[in-house]
Design an enzyme around this catalytic site. Structure first.
Site, PDB file in Angstrom:
ATOM      1  N   HIS A 128     -41.253 -63.787  51.330  1.00 40.27           N
ATOM      2  CA  HIS A 128     -40.149 -64.032  52.260  1.00 40.27           C
ATOM      3  C   HIS A 128     -39.927 -62.784  53.118  1.00 40.27           C
ATOM      4  O   HIS A 128     -40.709 -61.830  53.065  1.00 40.27           O
ATOM      5  CB  HIS A 128     -38.887 -64.466  51.505  1.00 40.27           C
ATOM      6  N   HIS A 180     -40.100 -59.283  51.464  1.00 39.16           N
ATOM      7  CA  HIS A 180     -41.453 -58.750  51.280  1.00 39.16           C
ATOM      8  C   HIS A 180     -41.991 -58.235  52.616  1.00 39.16           C
ATOM      9  O   HIS A 180     -42.624 -57.185  52.691  1.00 39.16           O
ATOM     10  CB  HIS A 180     -42.414 -59.843  50.798  1.00 39.16           C
ATOM     11  N   CYS A 210     -34.681 -59.784  31.049  1.00 37.69           N
ATOM     12  CA  CYS A 210     -34.660 -60.560  32.299  1.00 37.69           C
ATOM     13  C   CYS A 210     -36.091 -60.884  32.686  1.00 37.69           C
ATOM     14  O   CYS A 210     -36.883 -59.967  32.925  1.00 37.69           O
ATOM     15  CB  CYS A 210     -33.974 -59.799  33.430  1.00 37.69           C
ATOM     16  N   CYS A 212     -37.023 -59.664  36.361  1.00 41.07           N
ATOM     17  CA  CYS A 212     -37.426 -58.257  36.485  1.00 41.07           C
ATOM     18  C   CYS A 212     -38.564 -57.918  35.536  1.00 41.07           C
ATOM     19  O   CYS A 212     -39.210 -56.893  35.700  1.00 41.07           O
ATOM     20  CB  CYS A 212     -36.266 -57.323  36.164  1.00 41.07           C
ATOM     21  N   CYS A 255     -28.350 -60.438  35.019  1.00 38.61           N
ATOM     22  CA  CYS A 255     -29.006 -59.298  35.659  1.00 38.61           C
ATOM     23  C   CYS A 255     -28.468 -59.155  37.085  1.00 38.61           C
ATOM     24  O   CYS A 255     -28.298 -60.155  37.791  1.00 38.61           O
ATOM     25  CB  CYS A 255     -30.512 -59.563  35.679  1.00 38.61           C
ATOM     26  N   HIS A 266     -30.843 -60.670  39.478  1.00 34.09           N
ATOM     27  CA  HIS A 266     -31.132 -62.105  39.305  1.00 34.09           C
ATOM     28  C   HIS A 266     -29.923 -62.852  38.757  1.00 34.09           C
ATOM     29  O   HIS A 266     -29.933 -63.301  37.610  1.00 34.09           O
ATOM     30  CB  HIS A 266     -32.339 -62.285  38.376  1.00 34.09           C
ATOM     31  N   LYS A 289     -28.407 -60.754  49.356  1.00 33.53           N
ATOM     32  CA  LYS A 289     -29.803 -60.371  49.200  1.00 33.53           C
ATOM     33  C   LYS A 289     -30.684 -61.610  49.352  1.00 33.53           C
ATOM     34  O   LYS A 289     -30.376 -62.661  48.828  1.00 33.53           O
ATOM     35  CB  LYS A 289     -30.023 -59.753  47.821  1.00 33.53           C
ATOM     36  N   LYS A 306     -35.936 -65.611  46.429  1.00 33.76           N
ATOM     37  CA  LYS A 306     -36.235 -66.993  46.093  1.00 33.76           C
ATOM     38  C   LYS A 306     -35.261 -67.493  45.027  1.00 33.76           C
ATOM     39  O   LYS A 306     -34.681 -68.566  45.152  1.00 33.76           O
ATOM     40  CB  LYS A 306     -37.663 -67.080  45.585  1.00 33.76           C
TER      41      LYS A 306
HETATM   42 ZN   LIG Z   1     -33.580 -59.271  36.791  1.00 36.94          ZN
END
Ligand SMILES: [Zn+2]
Length: 504
Positions: free
Chosen positions: A18, A21, A128, A131, A145, A148, A295, A298
């Site tokens: 995305h 990146h 997680c 990560c 997290c 996430h 942020k 995905k």
């Molecule tokens: Zn994470």
């Protein structure tokens, strides 16, 4: 020629790339291209991180083997980076045999040189899978997290190999404070210094009985932890431990996102210290592309299609917008409105209009041949200042500052045309003044093609060629920004550099 080995983070193979990146890759590419322009012997590495457990899940969901899945993802990522004109010299995948070899060699070297750094222990904590790491309480918000918020943390307990990270705290602090190992920008350095001051815990570096990964040397029941494996890619690409790996190593610049600085600025240098391998010279941690204040990722469900963003105004326009507007230091916002505004103002009406007007006047008044006249106009002054400001900014990885310096010259040149009014000079027969103006515009376009090339390589190349200059010279060291040699060049009518979109 000083060598300059630059890397990007390698990406997880669990979903399409995305804009987040893309920011990292075009930023690193911009730096690599600028360094080549400066005359450095650049080696630019990009690649894929293919051993995460998310790969197993994605492969299963899509009914293919993990190998088929990572092959598919690598092709997808690479095709996007080619579309965005990334000029990487190498492309590494952590499933390649050269990488297995280096991971094993580095771990064996740690075991030989610092045997106390490796030990077996039991780990219990919240894991997680986004990560691929155990999370400390400070990294958990509302039970999730920080990176996430939509993933569940999984309580995990197992017997693993550990690395004695805690041993390297003082040494790392000293290396970062002295600037021997640079962490930039300063906000990220301060975060890492605070983290180190708070003390380090030893880390688990293997996982129990995972089928997808690199076997832990000397313990086939264990797999090398994916992060420990992934970081080593930068070294694998130098052919470590073969003699001669130091032709590239140490890396001069690791470009990474701000979310993975702990890995790159603490764990990675500690691993290298333990093995007795030289540290990278600098880590640059960029911010995130935000989409309406959040942020972009995905898992957070906020990804804007990268293909759509490239299609909107072409790859060069997206590169320019990401580096100029979003920026390569702090977080920055992406909106279609701002993208369209920048495209119209800076590219279509700015550089594009300057090029077409200037070249049209050279064609009309001087049969397309750039006249010879001394570089003593205000536009030449502005050109020299732009080159100075650009160089200062780009040398310190201030990519936005570099773009600003170049586009300030675009604005000055467009203003110069209005003030000097070459059409009026032609009408009143002031031939020497007309020569001076057209030559000054030729030198401005020459400088702009060079300064813009790291940002918009494709369009800069078109501009360069429409000045009548040979194609590949733009990317060599033979360019002369002090006194652009444009007199006598046979220009040609360029295609429109940045067409005005129909619906903006
Ligand atoms: Zn994470």
């Amino acid at each position: 020629m000083p060598k300059f080995y630059i890397t990007t983070a390698i990406d997880y193979s669990n979903g399409d790339p995305h804009l987040g990146h893309a920011l990292e890759k075009v930023g690193a590419d911009c730096i690599a291209r600028y360094r080549r322009l400066r005359g450095d012997d650049v080696h630019f590495l990009m690649g894929m991180d293919e051993h995460s457990q998310a790969v197993l899940q994605a492969a299963e969901q899509n009914g293919v083997t993990p190998r088929e899945w990572v092959d598919r993802m690598a092709t997808t990522f690479e095709s996007y980076w080619q579309r965005l004109e990334c000029s990487n010299d190498d492309w590494i995948r952590t499933t390649e045999s050269r990488h297995y070899r280096t991971v094993t060699a580095l771990l064996e070297q740690v075991a030989r040189r610092s045997p106390d750094d490796l030990f077996v222990g039991e780990y219990e904590g919240l894991y997680c899978f986004g990560c691929e790491e155990f999370k400390q309480p400070s990294q958990i918000v509302n039970g999730h997290c920080i990176e996430h918020p939509t993933l569940e943390l999984v309580p995990t307990k197992e017997r693993n190999h550990f690395f004695r990270l805690s041993r390297y705290r003082d040494q790392l602090l000293a290396l970062i404070r002295s600037g021997e190992f640079r962490v930039e920008p300063a906000i990220r350095r301060n975060e890492i210094v605070r983290l180190l001051e708070g003390g380090l815990q030893d880390i688990s570096i293997s996982r129990n009985r995972q089928s997808w990964g690199i076997p832990f040397p000397g313990d086939t029941g264990q797999t090398v932890y994916v992060w420990f494996d992934a970081l080593i890619n930068y070294l694998s690409a130098t052919d470590y431990p073969d003699p001669g790996y130091e032709r590239l190593w140490p890396a001069d610049l690791h470009v990474v996102g701000k979310g993975i600085t702990r890995f790159h600025c603490v764990i990675w240098p500690a691993m290298l210290l333990s093995a007795g391998v030289a540290l990278p010279r600098e880590v640059w941690a960029h911010g995130y592309v935000q989409w309406e204040g959040a942020k972009m990722s995905k898992s957070a469900g906020t990804a804007v299609s990268l293909g759509e963003a490239i299609d909107r105004h072409g790859p060069d326009a997206l590169r320019y917008f990401l580096l100029r507007e979003v920026g390569f230091e702090a977080d920055g916002n992406f909106t279609w409105e701002r993208f369209d505004e920048r495209y119209t103002a800076d590219l279509a009406d700015g550089l594009g209009n300057l090029a077409s007007r200037s070249l049209a006047m050279v064609a009309k008044y001087r049969q397309g041949i750039v006249p010879d006249a001394p570089p003593d106009t205000m536009l030449d002054q502005a050109g020299l200042q732009a080159v100075d400001a650009y160089t200062r900014a780009m040398d310190s990885v201030d990519l936005r500052g570099g773009a600003e310096a170049a586009w300030t010259l675009v604005g000055t040149a467009n203003l110069y045309i209005q003030q000097v009014a070459p059409w009026a000079l032609a009408k009143s027969g002031k031939e020497a003044e007309l020569d001076a103006a057209l030559a000054a515009l030729g030198r401005a376009l020459y400088r702009l093609a060079v300064l813009a090339a790291p940002f918009i390589p494709g369009k800069a190349q078109l501009l360069w060629q429409s000045l009548g200059l040979p194609g590949d010279a733009l990317f060599g060291t033979s360019v002369n920004l002090t006194a652009p040699p444009v007199a006598g060049l046979a220009t040609n009518k360029p295609e429109v550099l940045f067409p005005k979109p129909q619906t903006v």
